[in-house]
Design an enzyme around this catalytic site. Structure first.
Site, PDB file in Angstrom:
ATOM      1  N   SER A  15       0.807  -1.208   0.000  1.00  0.00           N
ATOM      2  CA  SER A  15       0.000   0.000   0.000  1.00  0.00           C
ATOM      3  C   SER A  15       0.847   1.267   0.000  1.00  0.00           C
ATOM      4  O   SER A  15       0.363   2.340  -0.295  1.00  0.00           O
ATOM      5  CB  SER A  15      -0.945   0.001   1.210  1.00  0.00           C
ATOM      6  OG  SER A  15      -0.223   0.145   2.398  1.00  0.00           O
ATOM      7  N   LYS A  43       0.005   4.456   6.652  1.00  0.00           N
ATOM      8  CA  LYS A  43      -0.490   5.350   5.601  1.00  0.00           C
ATOM      9  C   LYS A  43      -0.060   6.790   5.862  1.00  0.00           C
ATOM     10  O   LYS A  43       0.265   7.169   6.978  1.00  0.00           O
ATOM     11  CB  LYS A  43      -2.034   5.316   5.575  1.00  0.00           C
ATOM     12  CG  LYS A  43      -2.666   3.979   5.205  1.00  0.00           C
ATOM     13  CD  LYS A  43      -2.680   3.751   3.712  1.00  0.00           C
ATOM     14  CE  LYS A  43      -3.501   2.517   3.377  1.00  0.00           C
ATOM     15  NZ  LYS A  43      -3.056   1.314   4.099  1.00  0.00           N
TER      16      LYS A  43
END
Lengths: 227, 227
Positions: A127, A165
């Site tokens: 990710s 993230k």
DNA sequence: CAAGATTAGAACAACAATAGAACAAAAAAA
DNA sequence: TTTTTTTGTTCTATTGTTGTTCTAATCTTG
């Protein structure tokens, strides 16, 4: 880490050696008596330094005596791993942090960590691949509960899933943004997202790595001049 | 590197040999007593030289005793290859390796190096960005002159330019392939390309890094719902 | 001898450690 | 409950320690 003064070292050693002697964690006054001081305030001054160094548990205004932190005990049990950071497990988007059983300690270079408490996670998933954080990389995380917009954080969502993230925090929503154009940013209520740390360093081994991983295989014909 | 005088060497040896004898790092006065000097100032004169030689930690006006630097300890443990790896300079595609003046030594975790001789370079440029190697990263290079196809190597081209690329070697040509779709693979005669080492590890600091570097800024509107 | 290395000793500033007082929260006692 | 005691915390002033700087004297070595 080793920024203790000599007196602080002495007190720490005393606590480590006499751990068994005290049935209950000693109070400041007991420690004063044991070490020949006459003022609680003085002892507190020293203990405070040990608390700042994460070697003594912060008592949070309760009165339960002076207790060594786990870190200090580990350090005593295994002086080898001094200065190393705990490798606590792996993080994959959408799952809780997968803790490992035997916490090991990795010696991390000064350059990719901070003075503050840090820990190490192994990354699973892609990710953040466009930020140069690939599957299998180690990341060094500084333990804190707040972040600035644009920082990369370990976020715990709904107290269940952990993820690595970019974060953008606004009054009424918190965005968790992957660095992978195939994935979408995630929107949450601010109270759903709990910051568990901020990325300060990363490292990767190429020793046991398959030559061309991660979907970014350099196709030899990309730009290969025609014969 | 080691331009120590006799006395300085003697003190260094003493510190190395008697490391275990001192429960806490010794003060100047203790060292004087242990070595038969009568003046702190004299001892400081010698210690200063060791600090300048990076063998003793600079105390920065704190009082925590005379502590050997990691480098000195490593040097004692293995005089040949001092635990840390030499940081020799930076590599940018299309230029010779830019050597730095004062070679420093970085303590590199076991996980991202090999048993064989290694050195450290700082990466400049984005030619390997799709492999997760970004501008400013450190790379650990194992020193050898041959590589297998698909490995990432430090290659010296025409004895002039150094570069970090995937390598593909065929009987009549050698390809140096970037991991950046905007760039082209380079074709050379085998004898034009000299391998100077193979990538075995990589690390990156996010501490002094601008939030969104390298053209891979996570556009907040990627998947961001309209307000 | 001459240059550099080593030393003693004094003086100094920064830091560390201490005692002691006062305060607030928690725990224990009344 | 209320009162008392304990415990951690904060603050100030004082004292002691440590690293640093400087000068001058002594020693070593080519």
């Amino acid at each position: 880490m080793h920024n203790l003064t000599r007196k602080q070292q002495e007190i720490l050693d005393f606590l480590l050696n006499n751990q068994a002697c005290f049935p209950h964690p000693p109070t400041l006054e007991e420690l004063c008596a044991a070490m020949g001081l006459k003022s609680r305030g003085s002892m507190h001054h020293q203990i405070k330094a040990l608390i700042d160094a994460q070697l003594v548990e912060p008592p949070e205004r309760k009165q339960r005596g002076i207790r060594l932190s786990q870190q200090a005990k580990d350090w005593a049990a295994d002086p080898q791993s001094a200065g190393g950071l705990p490798f606590v497990g792996s993080i994959a988007a959408g799952r809780p942090i997968e803790a490992i059983e035997n916490i090991s300690y990795l010696a991390i270079p000064e350059q990719i960590k901070t003075d503050k408490p840090c820990y190490v996670l192994k990354v699973k998933g892609d990710s953040m691949c466009e930020e140069g954080i690939l599957d299998g990389d180690w990341v060094v995380i500084e333990q804190r509960s707040h972040a600035r917009n644009g920082e990369i954080v370990v976020a715990l969502i709904d107290k269940a899933e952990a993820t690595l993230k970019f974060i953008e925090q606004y009054p009424h929503e918190t965005l968790l943004i992957p660095a992978n154009s195939k994935m979408q940013a995630l929107r949450y209520q601010p109270q759903q997202v709990e910051i568990q740390g901020v990325l300060v360093g990363q490292m990767r081994s190429y020793i046991h790595r398959t030559p061309n991983p991660g979907g970014f295989a350099p196709s030899a014909d990309a730009g290969r001049p025609g014969d």
